[in-house]
Design a protein around this motif. Structure first.
Motif, PDB file in Angstrom:
ATOM      1  N   PRO A 163       0.811  -1.224   0.000  1.00 44.60           N
ATOM      2  CA  PRO A 163       0.000   0.000   0.000  1.00 44.60           C
ATOM      3  C   PRO A 163       0.840   1.267   0.000  1.00 44.60           C
ATOM      4  N   ALA A 164       0.288   2.317  -0.585  1.00 42.66           N
ATOM      5  CA  ALA A 164       0.865   3.665  -0.507  1.00 42.66           C
ATOM      6  C   ALA A 164       0.640   4.197   0.916  1.00 42.66           C
ATOM      7  N   VAL A 165       0.744   5.510   1.122  1.00 39.59           N
ATOM      8  CA  VAL A 165       0.594   6.080   2.471  1.00 39.59           C
ATOM      9  C   VAL A 165      -0.770   5.667   3.031  1.00 39.59           C
ATOM     10  N   LEU A 166      -0.747   4.825   4.064  1.00 36.15           N
ATOM     11  CA  LEU A 166      -1.983   4.239   4.565  1.00 36.15           C
ATOM     12  C   LEU A 166      -2.665   5.176   5.555  1.00 36.15           C
ATOM     13  N   VAL A 167      -3.973   5.361   5.344  1.00 36.94           N
ATOM     14  CA  VAL A 167      -4.765   6.283   6.168  1.00 36.94           C
ATOM     15  C   VAL A 167      -6.040   5.574   6.618  1.00 36.94           C
ATOM     16  N   CYS A 189      -3.523   5.721   0.391  1.00 41.49           N
ATOM     17  CA  CYS A 189      -4.316   4.491   0.303  1.00 41.49           C
ATOM     18  C   CYS A 189      -5.216   4.449   1.526  1.00 41.49           C
ATOM     19  N   HIS A 190      -6.517   4.512   1.313  1.00 48.55           N
ATOM     20  CA  HIS A 190      -7.418   4.398   2.457  1.00 48.55           C
ATOM     21  C   HIS A 190      -7.490   2.944   2.881  1.00 48.55           C
ATOM     22  N   VAL A 191      -7.604   2.722   4.196  1.00 48.13           N
ATOM     23  CA  VAL A 191      -7.594   1.362   4.717  1.00 48.13           C
ATOM     24  C   VAL A 191      -8.709   0.518   4.109  1.00 48.13           C
ATOM     25  N   GLU A 192      -9.836   1.136   3.750  1.00 51.68           N
ATOM     26  CA  GLU A 192     -10.922   0.371   3.127  1.00 51.68           C
ATOM     27  C   GLU A 192     -10.501  -0.174   1.766  1.00 51.68           C
ATOM     28  N   ASP A 193      -9.730   0.615   1.020  1.00 49.02           N
ATOM     29  CA  ASP A 193      -9.236   0.135  -0.268  1.00 49.02           C
ATOM     30  C   ASP A 193      -8.184  -0.953  -0.079  1.00 49.02           C
ATOM     31  N   LEU A 194      -7.354  -0.829   0.949  1.00 41.46           N
ATOM     32  CA  LEU A 194      -6.386  -1.890   1.222  1.00 41.46           C
ATOM     33  C   LEU A 194      -7.108  -3.192   1.545  1.00 41.46           C
ATOM     34  N   VAL A 195      -8.130  -3.118   2.357  1.00 46.40           N
ATOM     35  CA  VAL A 195      -8.867  -4.329   2.743  1.00 46.40           C
ATOM     36  C   VAL A 195      -9.504  -4.981   1.524  1.00 46.40           C
ATOM     37  N   SER A 196     -10.065  -4.186   0.621  1.00 48.99           N
ATOM     38  CA  SER A 196     -10.673  -4.781  -0.570  1.00 48.99           C
ATOM     39  C   SER A 196      -9.607  -5.399  -1.479  1.00 48.99           C
ATOM     40  N   ALA A 197      -8.411  -4.803  -1.531  1.00 52.58           N
ATOM     41  CA  ALA A 197      -7.317  -5.377  -2.312  1.00 52.58           C
ATOM     42  C   ALA A 197      -6.829  -6.683  -1.685  1.00 52.58           C
ATOM     43  N   LEU A 198      -6.768  -6.732  -0.357  1.00 51.15           N
ATOM     44  CA  LEU A 198      -6.380  -7.966   0.323  1.00 51.15           C
ATOM     45  C   LEU A 198      -7.415  -9.069   0.087  1.00 51.15           C
ATOM     46  N   GLU A 199      -8.678  -8.687   0.005  1.00 51.48           N
ATOM     47  CA  GLU A 199      -9.716  -9.666  -0.312  1.00 51.48           C
ATOM     48  C   GLU A 199      -9.499 -10.232  -1.712  1.00 51.48           C
ATOM     49  N   TYR A 200      -9.164  -9.363  -2.664  1.00 57.87           N
ATOM     50  CA  TYR A 200      -8.846  -9.832  -4.011  1.00 57.87           C
ATOM     51  C   TYR A 200      -7.713 -10.847  -3.973  1.00 57.87           C
ATOM     52  N   ALA A 201      -6.681 -10.551  -3.185  1.00 62.35           N
ATOM     53  CA  ALA A 201      -5.534 -11.458  -3.095  1.00 62.35           C
ATOM     54  C   ALA A 201      -5.936 -12.773  -2.437  1.00 62.35           C
ATOM     55  N   GLY A 255      -3.377   1.653  -3.974  1.00 61.21           N
ATOM     56  CA  GLY A 255      -3.490   3.051  -3.577  1.00 61.21           C
ATOM     57  C   GLY A 255      -4.460   3.769  -4.478  1.00 61.21           C
ATOM     58  N   CYS A 256      -4.597   5.039  -4.236  1.00 59.31           N
ATOM     59  CA  CYS A 256      -5.454   5.866  -5.078  1.00 59.31           C
ATOM     60  C   CYS A 256      -4.835   6.013  -6.459  1.00 59.31           C
ATOM     61  N   ASP A 257      -5.661   6.310  -7.431  1.00 63.36           N
ATOM     62  CA  ASP A 257      -5.155   6.606  -8.769  1.00 63.36           C
ATOM     63  C   ASP A 257      -4.487   7.976  -8.754  1.00 63.36           C
ATOM     64  N   GLY A 258      -3.309   8.075  -9.387  1.00 65.66           N
ATOM     65  CA  GLY A 258      -2.630   9.363  -9.495  1.00 65.66           C
ATOM     66  C   GLY A 258      -1.939   9.774  -8.216  1.00 65.66           C
ATOM     67  N   TRP A 259      -1.690  11.089  -8.100  1.00 67.06           N
ATOM     68  CA  TRP A 259      -0.954  11.613  -6.950  1.00 67.06           C
ATOM     69  C   TRP A 259      -1.196  13.115  -6.826  1.00 67.06           C
ATOM     70  N   LEU A 260      -0.755  13.679  -5.698  1.00 69.93           N
ATOM     71  CA  LEU A 260      -0.842  15.117  -5.453  1.00 69.93           C
ATOM     72  C   LEU A 260       0.566  15.645  -5.279  1.00 69.93           C
ATOM     73  N   SER A 283       2.397   2.598  -9.615  1.00 74.71           N
ATOM     74  CA  SER A 283       1.290   2.157 -10.463  1.00 74.71           C
ATOM     75  C   SER A 283       0.472   1.112  -9.718  1.00 74.71           C
ATOM     76  N   VAL A 284      -0.832   1.096  -9.963  1.00 74.43           N
ATOM     77  CA  VAL A 284      -1.674   0.031  -9.409  1.00 74.43           C
ATOM     78  C   VAL A 284      -2.285  -0.778 -10.553  1.00 74.43           C
ATOM     79  N   GLY A 285      -1.472  -0.962 -11.597  1.00 75.59           N
ATOM     80  CA  GLY A 285      -1.948  -1.595 -12.824  1.00 75.59           C
ATOM     81  C   GLY A 285      -2.417  -3.024 -12.658  1.00 75.59           C
ATOM     82  N   ARG A 286      -1.753  -3.802 -11.800  1.00 76.69           N
ATOM     83  CA  ARG A 286      -2.135  -5.213 -11.675  1.00 76.69           C
ATOM     84  C   ARG A 286      -3.519  -5.371 -11.062  1.00 76.69           C
ATOM     85  N   LEU A 287      -3.821  -4.559 -10.075  1.00 76.92           N
ATOM     86  CA  LEU A 287      -5.168  -4.589  -9.518  1.00 76.92           C
ATOM     87  C   LEU A 287      -6.197  -4.111 -10.541  1.00 76.92           C
TER      88      LEU A 287
END
Length: 369
Positions: free
Chosen positions: A186-190, A219-231, A243-248, A299-303
């Motif tokens: 995950p990117a910066v986890l929040v 990366c919001h923790v909810e998105d991390l959890v959904s990615a872990l479910e995919y795995a 993580g989120c698409d793109g950056w600031l 990049s989060v291309g694989r997901l």
């Protein structure tokens, strides 16, 4: 007899899931944090047969089968028997934990889980590290490929442990044929997290090192959890980022947060951070600063290729982080009381970075200097 090809194995598992049986998934660190959130999500999923929850204390998820033990205990192998997948989330990345104790727990725990999983006949282990393992370097591509070399060093909090976990992940399939290891970064986890990077946004000013080019991907923790479910459901495998698409960029972060910057020369910022950490005034080593100086967007291309999409944007996660840390006061990674925070805000840029002259005087007084 040789183990089936990973694609064949995945196809068999998907067939099992479509038949309504689904895998048995064990989650370590299931009583709190990301582990608790994932265990609840899997327990509510129609694609999972059963959740086995492992932690040093029992959580309150009644739908799971609980085992209370330390993940470093070899007896965990017996508790994993019958599981198809293990998601290992029992990690200690607390800023306040003794570094040697933290490493002993994280590395030994991961090694034990991998060995135990192989012995118990588990076919997949999912590990969670961080995109920090790519390293924050001035010449990084934006975004980094998920296949990019891991160029981090052990100078930032917990990163040495994560790099060792990555090495264990790569060695495990060779040591244990038939064991498939997936690594999620995950990117910066929040979201209920407390790290050097979330504390950065608790400061009265955002420290910017002169000449640096920060880029922020959350990366919001909810998105991390959904990615872990995919795995866990084998919808994606291998090593991938989340993580989120793109950056600031830093200017966008300052505009969105409303927090003004405090710009310092690199030598001053890094030297001060190193000295304060050395005398025990701050929990963050100087290496943590690199992740606020240089880009490590991934990049989060694989997901994406697997059909996953983040539910949060960088802007939304930053807003959630600012709401979460409201009322907290941190300077140079050290949490301050309200009185200290007021002094820091009035003391000027350099003194604010150092944690205020008052804090330094207290440290010297304690040491009889």
């Amino acid at each position: 007899m040789s183990s089936p090809d990973p694609q064949v194995r995945a196809a068999r598992n998907h067939s099992t899931q479509s038949a309504g049986r689904g895998p048995v998934v064990a989650v370590t660190g299931a009583a709190s944090g990301v582990g608790d959130l994932l265990a609840r999500r899997l327990a509510a999923s129609g694609e999972v047969k059963q959740v086995v929850a492992i932690d040093e204390r029992r959580g309150d998820l009644s739908e799971a089968q609980w085992h209370v033990l330390d993940v470093r205990d070899p007896a965990i192998a017996e508790k994993l028997r019958g599981a198809d997948v293990v998601v290992h989330l029992a990690l200690d990345l607390d800023l306040e934990t003794d570094a040697a104790a933290r490493t002993a727990y994280n590395v030994r725990g991961t090694q034990t889980v991998l060995t135990a999983a192989a012995a118990a006949g588990v076919h997949r282990v999912v590990l969670c590290t961080s995109a920090m393992v790519y390293g924050a370097l001035p010449d990084n591509d934006i975004p980094l490929s998920e296949d990019a070399e891991l160029r981090a060093t052990a100078e930032a909090t917990g990163v040495g442990d994560l790099l060792e976990i990555e090495r264990l992940a790569r060695r495990a399939p060779r040591a244990h044929p038939g064991l498939n290891v997936t690594v999620v970064r995950p990117a910066v986890l929040v979201g209920g997290t407390d790290t050097a990077l979330t504390r950065y946004f608790e400061s009265p000013r955002l420290l910017v090192v002169a000449g640096s080019r920060p880029a922020w991907q959350f990366c919001h923790v909810e998105d991390l959890v959904s990615a872990l479910e995919y795995a866990a459901l084998e919808k994606v495998e291998g090593e991938f980022a989340v993580g989120c698409d793109g950056w600031l960029d830093q200017e966008e972060v300052e505009e969105l947060s409303g927090i003004r910057r405090m710009e310092l020369p690199s030598a001053v910022a890094l030297g001060a951070a190193a000295r304060l950490h050395r005398i025990g005034l701050t929990p963050s080593p100087a290496g943590d600063l690199a992740y606020t100086m240089h880009p490590w967007v991934v990049s989060v291309g694989r997901l994406h290729d697997a059909g996953w999409r983040p539910q949060w944007t960088n802007e939304e996660v930053l807003a959630a982080l600012l709401e979460e840390v409201e009322g907290r006061h941190t300077v140079a990674g050290r949490r301050l009381g309200r009185k200290d925070a007021t002094a820091a805000g009035a003391a000027g840029a350099t003194v604010a970075l150092l944690g205020t002259a008052a804090l330094v005087r207290r440290a010297r007084k304690r040491r009889g200097l």
